[in-house]
Design a protein around this motif. Structure first.
Motif, short mmCIF file in Angstrom:
data_model
loop_
_atom_site.label_atom_id
_atom_site.label_comp_id
_atom_site.label_asym_id
_atom_site.label_seq_id
_atom_site.Cartn_x
_atom_site.Cartn_y
_atom_site.Cartn_z
N GLU A 25 0.83 -1.21 0.00
CA GLU A 25 0.00 0.00 0.00
C GLU A 25 0.86 1.26 0.00
OE1 GLU A 25 -3.06 2.18 -0.71
OE2 GLU A 25 -3.36 0.02 -0.47
N TRP B 259 2.34 1.57 -3.54
CA TRP B 259 1.25 1.92 -4.46
C TRP B 259 0.88 3.40 -4.32
CZ3 TRP B 259 -0.63 -0.31 -8.63
CH2 TRP B 259 -1.86 0.09 -9.15
N THR B 260 0.76 3.88 -3.09
CA THR B 260 0.39 5.27 -2.84
C THR B 260 1.42 6.23 -3.42
OG1 THR B 260 -0.88 4.69 -0.87
CG2 THR B 260 -0.08 6.97 -1.01
N THR C 147 0.83 6.38 -7.19
CA THR C 147 -0.49 6.63 -7.77
C THR C 147 -1.20 7.89 -7.30
OG1 THR C 147 -1.58 5.28 -6.06
CG2 THR C 147 -0.87 4.16 -8.09
N THR C 148 -0.65 8.61 -6.35
CA THR C 148 -1.32 9.82 -5.85
C THR C 148 -0.48 11.06 -6.15
OG1 THR C 148 -0.28 9.72 -3.66
CG2 THR C 148 -2.36 8.49 -3.95
N ILE D 287 -4.10 -0.13 -15.60
CA ILE D 287 -3.96 -0.08 -14.15
C ILE D 287 -4.55 -1.35 -13.57
CG2 ILE D 287 -4.63 1.10 -12.02
CD1 ILE D 287 -4.92 3.69 -13.77
N HIS E 83 -4.80 -2.81 -9.79
CA HIS E 83 -4.58 -2.39 -8.41
C HIS E 83 -3.51 -3.23 -7.70
CE1 HIS E 83 -5.65 -0.35 -4.71
NE2 HIS E 83 -5.72 -1.53 -4.10
N HIS E 84 -2.52 -2.52 -7.15
CA HIS E 84 -1.40 -3.10 -6.39
C HIS E 84 -0.49 -4.00 -7.22
CE1 HIS E 84 -3.07 -2.54 -2.03
NE2 HIS E 84 -2.87 -1.40 -2.66
N LYS E 85 -0.67 -4.03 -8.56
CA LYS E 85 0.14 -4.93 -9.39
C LYS E 85 0.83 -4.26 -10.55
CE LYS E 85 -2.73 -8.83 -8.31
NZ LYS E 85 -2.52 -10.13 -8.08
N ILE F 181 1.05 -0.74 -13.44
CA ILE F 181 0.69 0.57 -13.98
C ILE F 181 1.44 0.71 -15.29
CG2 ILE F 181 0.68 3.07 -13.63
CD1 ILE F 181 1.26 2.37 -10.59
#
Length: 156
Positions: A20, A23-24, A27-28, A89, A91-93, A95
């Motif tokens: 997490e 990922w953050t 992605t943010t 995309i 999620h968590h895997k 991009i």
């Protein structure tokens, strides 16, 4: 699309961090601004629509005296846009995003970030494909420095 991009470089890192957190940072807007760009530069997220087909613009600005002097010596602007599109995309895997360098043609690059949880934390594989070896060489130098900054961001 990537079949038309003959030059490829891969950068890999493993972080002792939860998925997490990694990922953050990828992605943010706040995450991107914490690490994106080589040492001596800052990033400002001007647009960030993190959905498949969404666009982004991460503006790079030379901020250290050494980078400002170097950019000026090359006749380059101290700040420039880095626009792109998120094309995949998971999620968590995974991009996948493509970018084009404004003012250069052709200039497409495709970046594929793959994240894999491991016993040690999270393994990241960043594959960068570009239209030319010269373009890829410069991009890879920047990405390696950016990954050093991402290492620091994950260490707190």
């Amino acid at each position: 699309m990537t079949a038309d991009l003959p030059a490829e470089e891969v950068i890999e890192r493993t972080w002792s961090a939860p998925i997490e957190a990694v990922w953050t940072l990828w992605t943010t807007p706040a995450g991107i601004e914490a690490w994106y760009g080589p040492e001596g530069f800052t990033a400002t997220v001007e647009a960030h629509n993190f959905v498949e087909g969404g666009t982004f613009n991460w503006r790079m600005t030379a901020t250290s005296p050494q980078m400002v002097a170097w950019m000026q010596s090359k006749g380059r602007p101290l700040s420039w846009p880095n626009p792109g599109t998120f094309t995949e995309i998971v999620h968590h895997k995974r991009i996948v995003f493509q970018t084009e360098v404004p003012g250069e043609s052709p200039s497409m690059m495709v970046h594929t970030v793959t994240l894999t949880p491991t016993d040690a934390g999270v393994h990241m594989r960043l594959a960068i494909r570009a239209v030319s070896a010269d373009m890829l060489r410069g991009a890879t130098m920047g990405w390696r420095s950016s990954m050093d900054r991402l290492d620091k961001a994950l260490q707190g």
